[in-house]
Design a protein around this motif. Structure first.
Motif, PDB file in Angstrom:
ATOM      1  N   THR A 156       0.823  -1.208   0.000  1.00 49.44           N
ATOM      2  CA  THR A 156       0.000   0.000   0.000  1.00 49.44           C
ATOM      3  C   THR A 156       0.858   1.260   0.000  1.00 49.44           C
ATOM      4  O   THR A 156       1.924   1.298   0.618  1.00 49.44           O
ATOM      5  CB  THR A 156      -0.940   0.030   1.234  1.00 49.44           C
ATOM      6  N   ALA A 157       0.346   2.280  -0.678  1.00 48.79           N
ATOM      7  CA  ALA A 157       1.063   3.556  -0.716  1.00 48.79           C
ATOM      8  C   ALA A 157       0.740   4.379   0.525  1.00 48.79           C
ATOM      9  O   ALA A 157       1.384   5.389   0.790  1.00 48.79           O
ATOM     10  CB  ALA A 157       0.654   4.317  -1.969  1.00 48.79           C
ATOM     11  N   ASP A 158      -0.280   3.962   1.280  1.00 48.79           N
ATOM     12  CA  ASP A 158      -0.715   4.749   2.434  1.00 48.79           C
ATOM     13  C   ASP A 158      -0.775   3.861   3.682  1.00 48.79           C
ATOM     14  O   ASP A 158      -1.851   3.603   4.226  1.00 48.79           O
ATOM     15  CB  ASP A 158      -2.106   5.341   2.127  1.00 48.79           C
ATOM     16  N   PRO A 159       0.400   3.362   4.113  1.00 48.27           N
ATOM     17  CA  PRO A 159       0.375   2.466   5.270  1.00 48.27           C
ATOM     18  C   PRO A 159      -0.123   3.173   6.522  1.00 48.27           C
ATOM     19  O   PRO A 159       0.113   4.366   6.696  1.00 48.27           O
ATOM     20  CB  PRO A 159       1.840   2.050   5.431  1.00 48.27           C
ATOM     21  N   HIS A 160      -0.801   2.417   7.370  1.00 48.17           N
ATOM     22  CA  HIS A 160      -1.283   2.966   8.634  1.00 48.17           C
ATOM     23  C   HIS A 160      -0.434   2.463   9.797  1.00 48.17           C
ATOM     24  O   HIS A 160       0.351   1.530   9.653  1.00 48.17           O
ATOM     25  CB  HIS A 160      -2.759   2.623   8.841  1.00 48.17           C
ATOM     26  N   PHE A 161      -0.618   3.105  10.923  1.00 50.03           N
ATOM     27  CA  PHE A 161       0.219   2.853  12.090  1.00 50.03           C
ATOM     28  C   PHE A 161      -0.693   2.804  13.304  1.00 50.03           C
ATOM     29  O   PHE A 161      -1.657   3.566  13.401  1.00 50.03           O
ATOM     30  CB  PHE A 161       1.216   4.018  12.222  1.00 50.03           C
ATOM     31  N   GLU A 162      -0.394   1.881  14.219  1.00 48.99           N
ATOM     32  CA  GLU A 162      -1.249   1.735  15.406  1.00 48.99           C
ATOM     33  C   GLU A 162      -0.678   2.508  16.592  1.00 48.99           C
ATOM     34  O   GLU A 162       0.526   2.484  16.841  1.00 48.99           O
ATOM     35  CB  GLU A 162      -1.335   0.253  15.793  1.00 48.99           C
ATOM     36  N   ILE A 163      -1.562   3.176  17.307  1.00 50.79           N
ATOM     37  CA  ILE A 163      -1.199   3.734  18.619  1.00 50.79           C
ATOM     38  C   ILE A 163      -2.171   3.141  19.627  1.00 50.79           C
ATOM     39  O   ILE A 163      -3.393   3.212  19.434  1.00 50.79           O
ATOM     40  CB  ILE A 163      -1.332   5.272  18.672  1.00 50.79           C
ATOM     41  N   THR A 164      -1.628   2.534  20.674  1.00 50.89           N
ATOM     42  CA  THR A 164      -2.460   2.060  21.780  1.00 50.89           C
ATOM     43  C   THR A 164      -1.966   2.722  23.061  1.00 50.89           C
ATOM     44  O   THR A 164      -0.763   2.729  23.337  1.00 50.89           O
ATOM     45  CB  THR A 164      -2.374   0.525  21.932  1.00 50.89           C
ATOM     46  N   ILE A 165      -2.881   3.304  23.810  1.00 49.46           N
ATOM     47  CA  ILE A 165      -2.552   3.860  25.129  1.00 49.46           C
ATOM     48  C   ILE A 165      -3.249   2.980  26.158  1.00 49.46           C
ATOM     49  O   ILE A 165      -4.440   2.689  26.015  1.00 49.46           O
ATOM     50  CB  ILE A 165      -3.076   5.315  25.270  1.00 49.46           C
ATOM     51  N   ARG A 166      -2.493   2.552  27.156  1.00 47.16           N
ATOM     52  CA  ARG A 166      -3.099   1.724  28.209  1.00 47.16           C
ATOM     53  C   ARG A 166      -2.974   2.395  29.563  1.00 47.16           C
ATOM     54  O   ARG A 166      -1.938   2.979  29.870  1.00 47.16           O
ATOM     55  CB  ARG A 166      -2.395   0.363  28.289  1.00 47.16           C
ATOM     56  N   SER A 167      -4.032   2.304  30.356  1.00 47.37           N
ATOM     57  CA  SER A 167      -4.002   2.814  31.724  1.00 47.37           C
ATOM     58  C   SER A 167      -4.411   1.663  32.630  1.00 47.37           C
ATOM     59  O   SER A 167      -5.369   0.950  32.340  1.00 47.37           O
ATOM     60  CB  SER A 167      -4.979   3.985  31.842  1.00 47.37           C
ATOM     61  N   TYR A 168      -3.668   1.475  33.728  1.00 46.54           N
ATOM     62  CA  TYR A 168      -3.883   0.266  34.541  1.00 46.54           C
ATOM     63  C   TYR A 168      -4.921   0.444  35.644  1.00 46.54           C
ATOM     64  O   TYR A 168      -5.372  -0.532  36.225  1.00 46.54           O
ATOM     65  CB  TYR A 168      -2.574  -0.185  35.204  1.00 46.54           C
ATOM     66  N   HIS A 169      -5.239   1.694  35.989  1.00 40.18           N
ATOM     67  CA  HIS A 169      -6.114   1.889  37.164  1.00 40.18           C
ATOM     68  C   HIS A 169      -7.257   2.850  36.854  1.00 40.18           C
ATOM     69  O   HIS A 169      -7.372   3.921  37.447  1.00 40.18           O
ATOM     70  CB  HIS A 169      -5.299   2.428  38.357  1.00 40.18           C
ATOM     71  N   GLU A 170      -8.097   2.488  35.929  1.00 35.70           N
ATOM     72  CA  GLU A 170      -9.245   3.338  35.586  1.00 35.70           C
ATOM     73  C   GLU A 170     -10.413   3.047  36.526  1.00 35.70           C
ATOM     74  O   GLU A 170     -10.617   1.890  36.928  1.00 35.70           O
ATOM     75  CB  GLU A 170      -9.690   3.045  34.151  1.00 35.70           C
ATOM     76  N   PRO A 171     -11.199   4.068  36.858  1.00 34.63           N
ATOM     77  CA  PRO A 171     -12.400   3.805  37.666  1.00 34.63           C
ATOM     78  C   PRO A 171     -13.493   3.191  36.795  1.00 34.63           C
ATOM     79  O   PRO A 171     -13.521   3.418  35.581  1.00 34.63           O
ATOM     80  CB  PRO A 171     -12.821   5.212  38.113  1.00 34.63           C
ATOM     81  N   GLU A 172     -14.364   2.414  37.411  1.00 37.19           N
ATOM     82  CA  GLU A 172     -15.492   1.860  36.651  1.00 37.19           C
ATOM     83  C   GLU A 172     -16.638   2.860  36.687  1.00 37.19           C
ATOM     84  O   GLU A 172     -17.020   3.344  37.750  1.00 37.19           O
ATOM     85  CB  GLU A 172     -15.956   0.536  37.260  1.00 37.19           C
TER      86      GLU A 172
END
Ligand SMILES: Cc1cc2nc3c(=O)[nH]c(=O)nc-3n(C[C@H](O)[C@H](O)[C@H](O)COP(=O)(O)OP(=O)(O)OC[C@H]3O[C@@H](n4cnc5c(N)ncnc54)[C@H](O)[C@@H]3O)c2cc1C
Length: 427
Positions: A224-240
């Protein structure tokens, strides 16, 4: 009209596990299989998915590996998320000895399309949300749907993910809880990140105290001429937050995600900043007690995320789910002439898959114990804490996961059985 000699099977859920099971079972001439998916059409949320040798092995068996392409990098960097300091470099040879295709990160939709292409279209029914199951005394299971239709089948395959209704019915005491661990994921054009130093050059984990950022290619750039890229942000202590914390793919605002990386290195914040509003998807982590057995009623079987609370711990859950489906097909094939084929097949399935999941739990427990010890020791610097986390991620021998050869697992298992006649005719 279904011939009496056929085993009728309802697969609940059209994720990687359900689709793989549908492929494997649809090849068995003595099985009549239908897959019921609650969504009105194929839907795959999320960003990238890691695939290693174990994935290629099962995809080859399902004849579904051809269309699966993705990105891979020579090195993976582990960094201090606040300073960017490189704490570990993991070299990934382009072609591993175990499989020339090596480890890749692909778009989840690529995997889904490859699997869907191998499932006979007429066996999938969309818009069919299962609401209850009845264990019929006269034999079989009645499956009821939200649209007030129902079917009666010999075998139900619960491939309905972490919040499985099939599991809830089979094991009513099994309760899930929110783990506090939440991921926000997105795919953006790689070109939109090109001005930020060091972000797109390698796969990288940027570690913080209460969360991390993960960045990776997901496209094969020769395609592909337009490759995509992943960003993942993780947080370990989120409130429910009652009513809004759900496991899979709800939209999240840019402000929300940006607020989780406020203390991170400018490069991470800049990468998060390029994402257009409305693109982030949020994935809340759920877990529950570990099941000792993953079958019930002698006619219901759990596969994939429905069967285990691993919560993406090894980044290989889709492969586990596909392996489950293939093993189930082998077990049904093996026991088809038995006096009681279903109980026998489910026993074989459980004997192969439950110990495998137990082994993963043991591995996780070991890592957790080490981390707890590290947290308790008073004299650690942030770098030491992050290093311990990285060791936990990379440490220990995980070949039993990433190099798992499911065909060999099956061959080894049947070699332990005393006599084929014992298998097919006894229970
Ligand atoms: C943030 C994150 C990152 C991950 N990264 C990776 C990775 O890199 N590599 C990897 O291999 N795995 C990864 N995983 C794990 C992977 O996504 C899962 O293990 C995999 O999707 C499990 O497949 P499954 O078919 O068991 O369930 P699912 O993919 O959850 O599919 C379940 C299906 O069942 C349907 N369904 C649910 N309830 C019903 C009902 N009542 N009636 C009918 N249909 C129903 C759902 O709509 C869905 O289509 C990750 C998971 C998360 C959350």
């Amino acid at each position: 009209m279904i011939a009496k000699s056929l085993i009728t099977v309802a697969i609940i859920g059209g994720g990687p596990g359900g689709l793989a099971t549908a492929i494997a079972l649809s090849k068995l001439p003595f099985v009549h299989v239908r897959l019921y998916e609650q969504n009105p059409e194929p839907r795959e949320a999320g960003a990238g998915i890691s695939l290693s040798t174990n994935a290629w092995k099962i995809l080859d068996l399902l004849q579904a590996s051809d269309g699966v392409k993705g990105g891979s990098k020579a090195n993976t960097h582990q960094r201090n998320g606040y300073t960017g300091k490189i704490l570990n470099v993991q070299e990934q040879p382009e072609n591993s000895g175990a499989d020339a295709r090596g480890s890749i990160r692909a778009r989840r939709t690529r995997l889904q399309s490859a699997l869907l292409a191998r499932v006979p279209a007429e066996i999938i029914e969309y818009g069919k949300r299962v609401v209850s199951l009845d264990n019929l005394e006269e034999g079989g299971v009645r499956v009821k749907f939200k649209d007030e239709t129902e079917v009666v089948v010999d075998l139900v395959v619960g491939a309905d993910g972490i919040r499985s209704i099939v599991r809830r019915i089979l094991f009513p005491d099994h309760q899930l809880h929110f783990t506090g661990n939440t991921a926000w994921r997105v795919l953006v054009p790689k070109s939109s990140l090109a001005h930020i130093p060091d972000i797109t050059q390698t796969t990288a984990w940027w570690w913080g105290e209460t969360g991390h950022a993960y960045v990776s290619d997901v496209d094969d750039e020769t395609e592909t001429a337009d490759p995509h890229f992943e960003i993942t942000i993780r947080s370990y202590h989120e409130p429910e937050i009652a009513g809004t914390t759900v496991p899979w793919g709800i939209p999240a605002s840019n402000d929300k995600v940006a607020s989780r990386v406020l203390k991170f290195d400018q490069r991470v914040r800049d990468a998060v900043g390029v994402v257009p509003e409305g693109q982030w998807r949020e994935f809340a982590g759920y877990a529950g007690p570990r099941l000792e057995h993953i079958t019930g009623w002698d006619k219901v079987v759990l596969i994939g995320d429905a069967s285990h609370p691993l919560q993406g711990a090894f980044g290989s859950g889709a492969t586990f789910a596909m392996e489950d489906g293939w093993i189930l097909a082998r077990a049904l094939e093996r026991t088809r002439s038995s006096a009681s084929p279903l109980p026998r097949a489910l026993k074989i399935f459980d004997e192969i898959r439950s110990p495998y999941y137990m082994r993963m739990y043991a591995h996780l427990d070991e890592g957790r114990e080490k981390m707890q010890k590290q947290r308790k020791s008073e004299s650690h610097t942030l770098d030491e804490l992050l290093k311990a986390r990285i060791d936990n991620l990379l440490g220990g021998n995980k070949d039993f996961i990433y190099k798992n050869d499911i065909q060999k697992v099956w061959n080894d298992y049947i070699a332990t059985l005393p006599d084929e006649d014992d298998v097919t005719d006894s229970n």
